[in-house]
Write a protein that holds these residues in place. Structure first.
Motif, PDB file in Angstrom:
ATOM      1  N   PRO A 107       0.830  -1.200   0.000  1.00 17.63           N
ATOM      2  CA  PRO A 107       0.000   0.000   0.000  1.00 17.63           C
ATOM      3  C   PRO A 107       0.864   1.250   0.000  1.00 17.63           C
ATOM      4  CG  PRO A 107       0.079  -0.962   2.183  1.00 17.63           C
ATOM      5  CD  PRO A 107       0.810  -1.899   1.280  1.00 17.63           C
ATOM      6  N   THR A 108       0.367   2.322  -0.590  1.00 18.46           N
ATOM      7  CA  THR A 108       1.088   3.591  -0.543  1.00 18.46           C
ATOM      8  C   THR A 108       0.715   4.360   0.715  1.00 18.46           C
ATOM      9  OG1 THR A 108      -0.653   4.585  -1.823  1.00 18.46           O
ATOM     10  CG2 THR A 108       1.256   3.797  -3.032  1.00 18.46           C
TER      11      THR A 108
ATOM     12  N   PRO B 273      -3.320  -4.536   7.116  1.00 19.12           N
ATOM     13  CA  PRO B 273      -2.442  -4.892   8.229  1.00 19.12           C
ATOM     14  C   PRO B 273      -0.989  -4.600   7.853  1.00 19.12           C
ATOM     15  CG  PRO B 273      -3.917  -6.694   7.669  1.00 19.12           C
ATOM     16  CD  PRO B 273      -4.035  -5.690   6.576  1.00 19.12           C
ATOM     17  N   ILE B 274      -0.227  -4.111   8.793  1.00 14.46           N
ATOM     18  CA  ILE B 274       1.173  -3.804   8.490  1.00 14.46           C
ATOM     19  C   ILE B 274       2.093  -4.486   9.481  1.00 14.46           C
ATOM     20  CG2 ILE B 274       0.944  -1.587   7.290  1.00 14.46           C
ATOM     21  CD1 ILE B 274       1.599  -0.493  10.252  1.00 14.46           C
ATOM     22  N   VAL B 275       3.302  -4.771   9.033  1.00 14.89           N
ATOM     23  CA  VAL B 275       4.315  -5.364   9.914  1.00 14.89           C
ATOM     24  C   VAL B 275       5.177  -4.239  10.444  1.00 14.89           C
ATOM     25  CG1 VAL B 275       6.203  -7.018  10.074  1.00 14.89           C
ATOM     26  CG2 VAL B 275       4.396  -7.351   8.392  1.00 14.89           C
ATOM     27  N   ILE B 276       5.254  -4.151  11.748  1.00 12.43           N
ATOM     28  CA  ILE B 276       6.198  -3.212  12.348  1.00 12.43           C
ATOM     29  C   ILE B 276       7.479  -3.985  12.608  1.00 12.43           C
ATOM     30  CG2 ILE B 276       6.674  -1.831  14.403  1.00 12.43           C
ATOM     31  CD1 ILE B 276       4.652  -0.560  12.600  1.00 12.43           C
ATOM     32  N   GLN B 277       8.554  -3.596  11.951  1.00 10.36           N
ATOM     33  CA  GLN B 277       9.824  -4.309  12.117  1.00 10.36           C
ATOM     34  C   GLN B 277      10.380  -4.067  13.510  1.00 10.36           C
ATOM     35  OE1 GLN B 277      10.873  -6.366   9.949  1.00 10.36           O
ATOM     36  NE2 GLN B 277       9.486  -5.805   8.284  1.00 10.36           N
TER      37      GLN B 277
ATOM     38  N   PRO C 201       3.324   4.056   4.796  1.00 15.72           N
ATOM     39  CA  PRO C 201       3.678   2.885   5.599  1.00 15.72           C
ATOM     40  C   PRO C 201       5.053   2.980   6.252  1.00 15.72           C
ATOM     41  CG  PRO C 201       3.484   2.307   3.256  1.00 15.72           C
ATOM     42  CD  PRO C 201       3.028   3.724   3.396  1.00 15.72           C
ATOM     43  N   HIS C 202       5.948   3.785   5.681  1.00 17.13           N
ATOM     44  CA  HIS C 202       7.296   3.856   6.264  1.00 17.13           C
ATOM     45  C   HIS C 202       7.475   5.072   7.157  1.00 17.13           C
ATOM     46  CE1 HIS C 202       8.224   0.468   3.858  1.00 17.13           C
ATOM     47  NE2 HIS C 202       7.868   1.101   2.760  1.00 17.13           N
ATOM     48  N   ASN C 203       6.406   5.794   7.419  1.00 13.41           N
ATOM     49  CA  ASN C 203       6.480   6.941   8.321  1.00 13.41           C
ATOM     50  C   ASN C 203       6.880   6.460   9.720  1.00 13.41           C
ATOM     51  OD1 ASN C 203       5.865   9.104  10.051  1.00 13.41           O
ATOM     52  ND2 ASN C 203       4.282   9.863   8.649  1.00 13.41           N
ATOM     53  N   PRO C 204       7.973   6.990  10.278  1.00 13.06           N
ATOM     54  CA  PRO C 204       8.437   6.528  11.594  1.00 13.06           C
ATOM     55  C   PRO C 204       7.416   6.724  12.704  1.00 13.06           C
ATOM     56  CG  PRO C 204      10.067   7.973  10.562  1.00 13.06           C
ATOM     57  CD  PRO C 204       8.840   8.018   9.694  1.00 13.06           C
ATOM     58  N   LEU C 205       6.407   7.549  12.458  1.00 10.00           N
ATOM     59  CA  LEU C 205       5.348   7.723  13.452  1.00 10.00           C
ATOM     60  C   LEU C 205       4.719   6.379  13.834  1.00 10.00           C
ATOM     61  CD1 LEU C 205       3.370   9.460  15.106  1.00 10.00           C
ATOM     62  CD2 LEU C 205       2.029   9.776  13.024  1.00 10.00           C
TER      63      LEU C 205
END
Ligand SMILES: O=C(O)CCC(=O)C(=O)O
Ligand SMILES: [Fe+2]
Length: 322
Positions: free
Chosen positions: A33-34, A103-107, A54-58
């Protein structure tokens, strides 16, 4: 850079639709997703939904705050919204849950994502192809558990053989009791109590419950339930979550009867079974929750005494959305 500085320097876009890029998915993986739709659940029942990259450090920071147990460091979140024309501000200790869609994976989150409360055990992943479940131990009080066990054994004569909706032979062997009002109500109440937590921990979009179904099953020697999902027919399509509460007499007089929950892969736009799976032990007085669409099975039970009272018992059922 301090968190507060970072937060005020990064714009967050408010909720927008159609966040998926044009389909460049392979059969096995959805397109990335964007934007991610993020619902922040705040204490006091408030929630706020916004969209961020999705890559926003927030995202990492919000999840990191959720993980801080038992003591939260106090800080103020100030999230720019409305194209920077307004700010959503709240102290970090008011954040009680986060829903992300997709759903997103938080590394590298600090330890398990399933921490916050009680003693949940389970597998949490944000990949829709990786099955996830939550299992709570000590779900009923010892007294309730004992009363349920007594009730079940006393009502042995009312159990009937199970069938599947397709009436397939050799697919399911066990006994079931459909009417047990006192305990159906008790389980339903307790399921409703943990529902907000479940939705948050499983990363689901909150939904309105229309019904909580319940049946009481007994698996004795040689009994099983082969691979199936729980919402594959028109009649069962509104089942969102499956729950299985396990109980039995101690000392445990059976082995086997594990619940196997398969991961998924996508073939021809349908979820089908992947080769990987999770195995859930039917722990006494525990309850497991998972999506009803997952393929799952009950492995054969070995119960040498063959006595009904030694069975692997469950109250299990489904949370339906309206
Ligand atoms: O007994 C279990 O562990 C699962 C039962 C089940 O899958 C069902 O009744 O649909
Ligand atoms: Fe099932």
């Amino acid at each position: 850079m301090k968190d507060e500085e970072w937060l005020t320097q990064n714009l967050v876009i408010e909720r927008t639709k159609d966040t998926m890029q044009p389909d460049r998915s392979t059969p096995d993986r959805p397109a990335e997703p964007t934007e991610v739709e993020l619902t922040l659940l705040l204490s006091g029942g408030q929630s706020y939904t916004l969209s961020i990259a999705p890559h926003n450090p927030l995202l990492q920071q919000l999840f990191a705050v959720l993980m801080e147990t038992p003591q939260r460091s106090q800080r103020l979140f100030q999230i720019p919204i409305k194209q920077g024309q307004a700010v959503l501000a709240f102290p970090s200790d008011r954040l009680v849950g986060i829903v992300t869609e997709p759903p997103i994976v938080i590394q590298s989150p600090p330890k398990s994502a399933a921490v916050a409360q009680k003693n949940p055990i389970g597998v949490l992943s944000a990949d829709p192809l990786v099955s996830q479940y939550i299992q709570f131990e000590n779900f009923l009080t010892p007294e309730e558990h004992q009363r349920l066990l007594n009730y079940t054994i006393q009502h042995k004569a009312e159990f009937v053989s199970t069938q599947t909706s397709t009436k397939a032979a050799n697919y399911r062997e066990s006994l079931v009791l459909y009417v047990f009002p006192e305990f159906a109500n008790l389980i339903s109440q307790r399921v409703q109590q943990v529902f907000p937590e479940l939705v948050s921990k499983l990363g689901l979009k909150p939904f309105q419950i229309s019904q909580i179904e319940a049946q009481l099953t007994a698996h004795n020697h040689g009994n099983f339930y082969k691979i199936h999902n729980d919402n594959g027919s028109q009649e069962t399509a509104t089942r969102e979550l499956t729950y299985v509460y396990y109980f039995y007499r101690e000392p445990k007089a059976f082995s086997g009867g594990e619940l196997v929950i398969y991961d998924s892969k996508v073939e021809n736009n349908f979820y089908v079974r992947a080769d990987t799976s999770k195995i859930v032990q039917p722990l006494n007085n525990s309850i497991v929750f998972f999506l009803s669409r997952y393929l799952h099975e009950v492995l054969p039970v070995d119960c040498p005494s063959q006595q009904f009272a030694d069975s692997r018992f469950t109250i299990n059922g489904w949370i339906r959305r309206s």
